[in-house]
Write a protein that holds these residues in place. Structure first.
Motif: not given
Length: 225
Positions: A151, A168, A174-175, A198-199, A225
């Motif tokens: 993160v 990102l 991932q975040f 996120s993505q 998560v």
């Protein structure tokens, strides 16, 4: 609670890059956010590793953490962080490492130079520091570290979503947690708002509220998560 990770690494605060023995390049990060995040993880069954730069003194030690590790420069932060990466680890990169460092550090204090025309000024040449999170991503891939959740933070003065999404992807996260910073925003004791991407885009917005509450809410999100 059945968590997906056994260890949490939280980085916090600014790094310093020395110009000479008395002057350095740094930033206005106090370390409060990373400190509060690390504290919030203590209520969960995980080992907390707290790695901090030049934070305010009250944010320099998380009582109850398995390790409290201090670094000074961005390269030291990278090296210590890589040494702590293992399987089943969540990394929250809340530190604010300096992006640049002087090409050369003077051995002695730099003095003002004057001529008949007045002060000459000082030309300071800088070079880029390593991209810490990008190197963590490469290290995790090369060493086949399993179940690594990473993160990042994006502290921006403009175009937050654009810059956050770019980081990102580039850093293999991932975040990423975005917030606006500047005069009276983001740093120190002020209330803030966090946006988690996120993505797929924006997944959660928290705040505005004090950093203690922001950290607790962020950690509550991450443990699910």
């Amino acid at each position: 609670m059945n968590l997906k990770f056994k260890r949490v690494i939280v980085t916090s605060g600014p790094t310093r890059e020395w110009i000479d023995p008395v002057r350095y390049i740094s930033n206005a990060s106090s370390g409060k956010m990373g400190y509060e995040i690390a504290k919030s993880f203590l209520q969960y069954p995980v080992d907390v590793i707290y790695i901090h730069g030049n934070t305010l003194e009250r944010y320099a030690n998380v009582s109850g953490a398995k390790k409290n590790l201090e670094v000074e420069t961005t390269m030291q932060l990278r090296d210590v962080l890589l040494s702590q990466m293992e399987n089943d680890t969540l990394l929250v990169m809340a530190a604010a490492p300096a992006d640049f460092r002087p090409i050369m550090t003077a051995e002695h204090k730099i003095k003002k130079e004057r001529s008949s025309e007045g002060s000459k000024g000082l030309l300071l040449e800088l070079e880029e520091n390593p991209d810490v999170l990008k190197q963590v991503f490469e290290y995790v891939s090369e060493n086949q570290i399993q179940n690594s959740i990473r993160v990042g933070f994006a502290a921006e003065t403009n175009d937050l979503e654009k810059h956050a999404k770019d980081k990102l992807v580039r850093k293999g996260l991932q975040f990423i947690v975005g917030n606006y910073v500047g005069h009276g925003k983001g740093f120190g004791e002020v209330d803030s708002t966090l946006r988690i991407y996120s993505q797929v885009g924006l997944v959660k917005e928290i705040g505005p509220m004090p950093k203690e509450n922001l950290a607790e809410s962020l950690v509550q999100f991450l443990v699910t998560v």
